[in-house]
Write a protein that holds these residues in place. Structure first.
Motif, PDB file in Angstrom:
ATOM      1  N   MET A 282       0.842  -1.194   0.000  1.00  0.00           N
ATOM      2  CA  MET A 282       0.000   0.000   0.000  1.00  0.00           C
ATOM      3  C   MET A 282       0.875   1.241   0.000  1.00  0.00           C
ATOM      4  N   LYS A 283       0.351   2.302  -0.580  1.00  0.00           N
ATOM      5  CA  LYS A 283       1.157   3.508  -0.739  1.00  0.00           C
ATOM      6  C   LYS A 283       0.350   4.761  -0.402  1.00  0.00           C
ATOM      7  N   VAL A 284       1.015   5.678   0.280  1.00  0.00           N
ATOM      8  CA  VAL A 284       0.431   6.970   0.620  1.00  0.00           C
ATOM      9  C   VAL A 284       1.255   8.066  -0.047  1.00  0.00           C
ATOM     10  N   LEU A 285       0.573   8.965  -0.730  1.00  0.00           N
ATOM     11  CA  LEU A 285       1.214  10.140  -1.314  1.00  0.00           C
ATOM     12  C   LEU A 285       1.074  11.295  -0.333  1.00  0.00           C
ATOM     13  N   ILE A 286       2.179  11.975  -0.071  1.00  0.00           N
ATOM     14  CA  ILE A 286       2.170  13.119   0.844  1.00  0.00           C
ATOM     15  C   ILE A 286       2.613  14.364   0.079  1.00  0.00           C
ATOM     16  N   ILE A 287       1.772  15.381   0.085  1.00  0.00           N
ATOM     17  CA  ILE A 287       2.102  16.643  -0.573  1.00  0.00           C
ATOM     18  C   ILE A 287       2.514  17.653   0.491  1.00  0.00           C
ATOM     19  N   ASN A 288       3.752  18.104   0.419  1.00  0.00           N
ATOM     20  CA  ASN A 288       4.271  19.090   1.359  1.00  0.00           C
ATOM     21  C   ASN A 288       4.078  20.479   0.768  1.00  0.00           C
ATOM     22  N   GLY A 289       3.203  21.252   1.380  1.00  0.00           N
ATOM     23  CA  GLY A 289       2.901  22.588   0.879  1.00  0.00           C
ATOM     24  C   GLY A 289       3.822  23.670   1.375  1.00  0.00           C
ATOM     25  N   SER A 290       4.824  23.307   2.143  1.00  0.00           N
ATOM     26  CA  SER A 290       5.763  24.315   2.638  1.00  0.00           C
ATOM     27  C   SER A 290       6.804  24.656   1.578  1.00  0.00           C
TER      28      SER A 290
ATOM     29  N   ILE B 167       5.880  15.751   8.844  1.00  0.00           N
ATOM     30  CA  ILE B 167       5.728  14.723   7.816  1.00  0.00           C
ATOM     31  C   ILE B 167       6.659  13.542   8.081  1.00  0.00           C
ATOM     32  N   ASP B 168       7.900  13.830   8.456  1.00  0.00           N
ATOM     33  CA  ASP B 168       8.871  12.763   8.704  1.00  0.00           C
ATOM     34  C   ASP B 168       8.396  11.814   9.800  1.00  0.00           C
ATOM     35  N   GLU B 169       7.732  12.363  10.810  1.00  0.00           N
ATOM     36  CA  GLU B 169       7.215  11.516  11.899  1.00  0.00           C
ATOM     37  C   GLU B 169       6.130  10.575  11.377  1.00  0.00           C
ATOM     38  N   VAL B 170       5.311  11.088  10.462  1.00  0.00           N
ATOM     39  CA  VAL B 170       4.266  10.263   9.853  1.00  0.00           C
ATOM     40  C   VAL B 170       4.881   9.187   8.961  1.00  0.00           C
ATOM     41  N   VAL B 171       5.845   9.577   8.140  1.00  0.00           N
ATOM     42  CA  VAL B 171       6.492   8.625   7.224  1.00  0.00           C
ATOM     43  C   VAL B 171       7.152   7.499   8.004  1.00  0.00           C
ATOM     44  N   LYS B 172       7.853   7.837   9.077  1.00  0.00           N
ATOM     45  CA  LYS B 172       8.532   6.837   9.902  1.00  0.00           C
ATOM     46  C   LYS B 172       7.525   5.842  10.487  1.00  0.00           C
ATOM     47  N   THR B 173       6.408   6.352  10.978  1.00  0.00           N
ATOM     48  CA  THR B 173       5.410   5.479  11.592  1.00  0.00           C
ATOM     49  C   THR B 173       4.682   4.634  10.559  1.00  0.00           C
ATOM     50  N   LEU B 174       4.410   5.210   9.387  1.00  0.00           N
ATOM     51  CA  LEU B 174       3.797   4.428   8.313  1.00  0.00           C
ATOM     52  C   LEU B 174       4.713   3.275   7.903  1.00  0.00           C
ATOM     53  N   ALA B 175       6.014   3.530   7.849  1.00  0.00           N
ATOM     54  CA  ALA B 175       6.964   2.483   7.485  1.00  0.00           C
ATOM     55  C   ALA B 175       6.923   1.339   8.490  1.00  0.00           C
ATOM     56  N   GLU B 176       6.740   1.678   9.758  1.00  0.00           N
ATOM     57  CA  GLU B 176       6.625   0.649  10.789  1.00  0.00           C
ATOM     58  C   GLU B 176       5.387  -0.218  10.574  1.00  0.00           C
ATOM     59  N   GLU B 177       4.387   0.352   9.898  1.00  0.00           N
ATOM     60  CA  GLU B 177       3.144  -0.365   9.593  1.00  0.00           C
ATOM     61  C   GLU B 177       3.171  -0.973   8.189  1.00  0.00           C
ATOM     62  N   ASN B 178       4.368  -0.992   7.581  1.00  0.00           N
ATOM     63  CA  ASN B 178       4.556  -1.549   6.229  1.00  0.00           C
ATOM     64  C   ASN B 178       3.754  -0.810   5.162  1.00  0.00           C
ATOM     65  N   ILE B 179       3.624   0.507   5.348  1.00  0.00           N
ATOM     66  CA  ILE B 179       2.966   1.361   4.359  1.00  0.00           C
ATOM     67  C   ILE B 179       4.024   2.255   3.727  1.00  0.00           C
ATOM     68  N   GLU B 180       4.124   2.209   2.417  1.00  0.00           N
ATOM     69  CA  GLU B 180       5.090   3.043   1.704  1.00  0.00           C
ATOM     70  C   GLU B 180       4.557   4.473   1.599  1.00  0.00           C
ATOM     71  N   ALA B 181       5.434   5.450   1.722  1.00  0.00           N
ATOM     72  CA  ALA B 181       5.037   6.857   1.589  1.00  0.00           C
ATOM     73  C   ALA B 181       5.985   7.570   0.643  1.00  0.00           C
TER      74      ALA B 181
END
Length: 210
Positions: free
Chosen positions: A1-9, A20-34
């Motif tokens: 599974m994959k999540v697209l993250i758009i950084n508006g900064s 965002i990095d905190e979210v990406v790290k946690t998603l990876a722990e759940e085997n979700i690609e970002a």
């Protein structure tokens, strides 16, 4: 599974990126690609309501928005993140999202959406509400967390010191992973919800042609 993250900064290593990095790290722990796409430092113009996308199948302005559209179509979830400017999201991000959602005709039903906002102090909830509206008009479930998805920080790096904000990001990521997996199982067993033919009700009914 994959999540697209758009950084508006516009800042690649700013406080929005820390969230965002905190979210990406946690998603990876759940085997979700970002995959993270930086849009806040790009030249993106707003929608001009030309409706050429209905003919072309993509926005008439062939820029970052069309590239993001391809990634969005193949993703299972979308996160949009923005710093807060005058109780609103970054204008470049809004221009991107207006065109992205209007010009894409692919079915977004049950793609999972979430927004993240970062501010020095105020304006978070107004920006959070603004960003979530793109999901709720597109049949996309919106992920909750333990609080509104906001992190506070002014100077670069300060967001990492917002312990509650960082925890909110981790909770958001875990909830998103759970919802993505649950929807995948639901699709397999039950399929997607039925979509009725659209019934547009226009409020102005006067015959302008007399």
């Amino acid at each position: 599974m994959k999540v697209l993250i758009i950084n508006g900064s516009p800042h690649k290593s700013g406080n929005t990126s820390i969230a965002i990095d905190e979210v990406v790290k946690t998603l990876a722990e759940e085997n979700i690609e970002a995959e993270v796409v930086q849009i806040g430092n790009k030249a993106v113009r707003g929608c001009i309501a030309c409706n050429r996308c209905a003919e072309l199948g993509h926005c008439v302005f062939d820029d970052e928005v069309n590239k993001i559209a391809e990634k969005f179509e193949s993703a299972d979830g979308l996160i949009v993140a923005s710093p807060v400017y005058y109780a609103s999201a970054n204008a470049t991000l809004i221009a991107c999202l207006d065109r992205l959602f209007y010009s894409t005709s692919f079915d977004k039903t049950m793609k999972v959406g979430a927004s993240i906002v970062v501010a020095r102090r105020g304006g978070c909830t107004a920006t959070f509400d603004e960003l979530n509206k793109y999901f709720t008009i597109s049949r996309m479930p919106v992920v909750s967390s333990q609080y509104w998805n906001c992190v506070h920080g002014r100077a670069p790096g300060e967001a990492a010191c917002d312990a509650e904000g960082m925890q909110t990001m981790r909770t958001l990521a875990r909830n998103m992973a759970f919802l993505l997996k649950s929807i995948a199982l639901g699709k397999e067993k039950f399929g997607l919800p039925e979509i009725e033919p659209w019934q547009g009700t226009h409020f102005v009914r006067e015959d302008l042609n007399g």
